[in-house]
Design an enzyme around this catalytic site. Sequence first.
Site, short mmCIF file in Angstrom:
data_model
loop_
_atom_site.label_atom_id
_atom_site.label_comp_id
_atom_site.label_asym_id
_atom_site.label_seq_id
_atom_site.Cartn_x
_atom_site.Cartn_y
_atom_site.Cartn_z
N HIS A 72 -1.19 4.91 6.88
CA HIS A 72 -0.17 3.93 7.40
C HIS A 72 0.81 4.02 7.37
CE1 HIS A 72 -2.86 -0.08 5.27
NE2 HIS A 72 -3.81 1.39 5.93
N TYR A 201 3.40 -5.42 -1.94
CA TYR A 201 4.06 -5.58 -2.95
C TYR A 201 5.21 -6.58 -2.82
CZ TYR A 201 2.84 -0.11 -3.09
OH TYR A 201 1.85 0.77 -3.38
N PRO A 293 0.68 2.08 -11.99
CA PRO A 293 -0.06 2.61 -11.00
C PRO A 293 1.20 1.86 -9.64
CG PRO A 293 -0.68 -0.03 -11.80
CD PRO A 293 -0.39 1.37 -12.49
N LYS A 297 0.73 7.07 -7.97
CA LYS A 297 1.37 8.09 -7.32
C LYS A 297 0.40 9.22 -8.73
CE LYS A 297 4.53 8.42 -5.23
NZ LYS A 297 4.06 8.78 -3.87
N TYR A 385 7.56 7.52 -1.64
CA TYR A 385 6.02 6.86 -1.70
C TYR A 385 5.52 7.53 -1.32
CZ TYR A 385 2.79 3.20 -1.42
OH TYR A 385 1.91 2.44 -1.35
C1 PHB Z 1 -4.87 -0.10 -4.64
O1 PHB Z 1 -5.04 -0.28 -3.39
O2 PHB Z 1 -5.65 -0.38 -6.04
C2 PHB Z 1 -3.67 0.43 -5.08
C3 PHB Z 1 -2.78 1.06 -3.80
C4 PHB Z 1 -1.38 0.85 -4.57
C5 PHB Z 1 -0.64 1.10 -5.80
C6 PHB Z 1 -1.98 0.84 -6.50
C7 PHB Z 1 -2.50 0.67 -6.69
O3 PHB Z 1 0.36 1.28 -5.82
#
Ligand code: PHB
Length: 394
Positions: A72, A201, A293, A297, A385
Amino acid sequence: MQAQVVIIGSGPSGLLLGQLLSQAGIDTLILERKSRDYVLGRIRAGVLEQGTVSLLEAAGVADRMHAEGEFHDGIELCFDGTRHRIDLSGLTGGKRVMVYGQTEVTRDLMDARSAAGFKTVYEAEDVQIHDFDSARPRVTYRHQGQNVEVHCDFIAGCDGYHGVCRASVPESALTTYERVYPFGWLGVLSHTPPVSDELIYSNHADGFALCSMRSRTLSRYYIQCSLDDDVAAWSDERFWDALRQRLDPEAAETLVTGPSIEKSIAPLRSFVAEPMRFGRLFLAGDAAHIVPPTGAKGLNLAASDVQYLSEALLRYYGEKDEAGINTYSERCLKRIWKAERFSWWMTSLLHKFPDTGPFGQKIQQAELDYLVRSTAASTALAENYVGLPFDFSD
Ligand code: PHB
Ligand code: APR
């Protein structure tokens, strides 16, 4: 029994360490409390930094990831009902992230280990570590009714937050730092196409939401929930309604819903234990630190610990040089605290906090607006990120 390095825990940290050491000819034994299927049943995040991808390549377990995972180049931030793209690769000179589930990473590592004939004991009961402050540590456990004792050079505590290794260190030798957040994440996995090509997000007055994915046909969604929430109170329909509400109109319209195949609530926590080495015991991964989460990370930090630890042990066995061992904790912690900061910051920016009120919301909105308009601010997000270089702090 004997092994050069006994690794406690067969999560990603223990397995990756086992793979890197074993392929260099170091004799490892992994002891895991649960069964293989239980470990593979845990669903966790799925975003890998370039450094993690490179380490999996070095460990010889990257083929399926390259075939089935997806790179990505950006993520989307959603607030005030609008999505804004953060061009991760444009802002970082071409770096990107790999979307590939942690469960799959774990499976690939387990398969490689069993194919190479390296030993893992699953369902090892009552694992205890002894004498790690001496030159000859020991590990004892029970398996299929037999008591076993293993002598080793080193013990790697890769046994997660609730493991036995950190708990065996005298309290006076440890300093811990912790923040518990006043909310959780309710996650749903479903056999539906992802709502968007990239992760979204979202900051919304109802609370945070995240649209993620495992593949083009498997989606992973999360919404912020209360810590008192009971999963049983969240029907699929209620979940999809709440998620839709927190997205921009276009995403809400295109969201494809379906039956959930997994649904669970996870608390959010920041935690660091210092130091990460006690004589001949090393802690790595969740055994030493937890991040919330937001930003994914957790696995990536486990990977950088394992990179440093495998380098240190290879140097010890190859050149009888203890420098890597002596600097392990310090090297790890420099990177860990940067990832702790980033995960805390992303969590603070995107969630609804019960106690900050309208002032806190206005500050979040101002920061989000600044973030998507300022190249400097977007670059700081993108750089963190995609992952700070493993040796950034050296
Ligand atoms: C996930 O795909 O479970 C996931 C992706 C990004 C995050 C947290 C969890 O920041
Ligand atoms: N004896 C043997 N094994 C144990 C013990 C014990 N006393 N206690 C825990 N374990 C095992 C657990 O069953 C688990 O399989 O240790 C393993 C630890 O694995 P993880 O919790 O996955 O931790 P780690 O390998 O460090 O992986 C870090 O996982 O939790 C996520 O966000 C985190 O993505 C990150 C990654």
